[in-house]
Design an enzyme around this catalytic site. Structure first.
Site, short mmCIF file in Angstrom:
data_model
loop_
_atom_site.label_atom_id
_atom_site.label_comp_id
_atom_site.label_asym_id
_atom_site.label_seq_id
_atom_site.Cartn_x
_atom_site.Cartn_y
_atom_site.Cartn_z
N HIS A 5 0.88 -1.17 0.00
CA HIS A 5 0.00 0.00 0.00
C HIS A 5 0.91 1.22 0.00
CE1 HIS A 5 -3.56 2.35 1.24
NE2 HIS A 5 -2.85 2.86 2.24
N VAL A 31 1.37 0.61 13.21
CA VAL A 31 1.69 -0.81 13.03
C VAL A 31 1.62 -1.56 14.37
CG1 VAL A 31 4.21 -0.78 13.31
CG2 VAL A 31 3.18 -2.37 11.69
N ILE A 34 -2.72 -1.53 14.80
CA ILE A 34 -3.61 -2.13 13.79
C ILE A 34 -3.01 -3.46 13.33
CG2 ILE A 34 -4.72 -1.80 11.55
CD1 ILE A 34 -4.46 1.23 12.00
N MET A 37 -1.69 -4.20 9.66
CA MET A 37 -0.44 -3.61 9.16
C MET A 37 0.72 -4.50 9.59
SD MET A 37 -1.12 0.40 10.09
CE MET A 37 0.28 1.08 9.19
N TYR A 72 -7.80 -2.33 7.82
CA TYR A 72 -7.01 -1.14 8.15
C TYR A 72 -7.80 0.14 7.89
CZ TYR A 72 -3.78 2.51 6.33
OH TYR A 72 -3.16 3.68 6.01
N HIS A 75 -10.33 0.69 10.61
CA HIS A 75 -9.86 0.60 12.00
C HIS A 75 -9.94 1.99 12.66
CE1 HIS A 75 -7.34 -0.11 15.48
NE2 HIS A 75 -7.48 -1.40 15.24
#
Length: 101
Positions: A5, A31, A34, A37, A72, A75
């Site tokens: 991404h 990171v 979530i 990630m 993600y 979130h």
């Protein structure tokens, strides 16, 4: 298969280097919050090519799959990040792809 991404950013002129550092420090910390990630890298363009559009920074996030990108996006930590930092950029490009050799 992993999905990358990419986020290419053009910050607003009034955003200081200190604010950019805060932006990236906060984003990279996502990171740890979530699960979707898996890895995050960011950097500033080191060449003088293609500057006419004003994009200067890039973020690369690794996800396990396209489906986990959706996790993600919704979130609360990602939504909250956007609410706080959306005013920092003038424009951005987002590109999701599956790496190949």
């Amino acid at each position: 298969m992993a999905v990358k991404h990419l986020i290419v950013l053009k910050f607003k002129d009034e955003i200081t280097e200190a604010q950019k550092e805060e932006f990236f420090k906060t984003y990279v910390n996502l990171v740890n919050i979530i699960p979707a990630m898996k890895d995050v890298y960011w950097g500033k363009d080191v060449t003088q090519k293609n500057k006419e559009e004003g994009y200067t920074h890039i973020v690369e996030v690794t996800f396990e799959s396209v489906e986990t990108i959706q996790d993600y996006i919704i979130h609360p930590a990602h939504v909250g990040f956007g609410d706080v930092y959306r005013s920092f950029w003038e424009k951005l490009l987002i590109f999701d792809y599956t790496p190949r050799k």
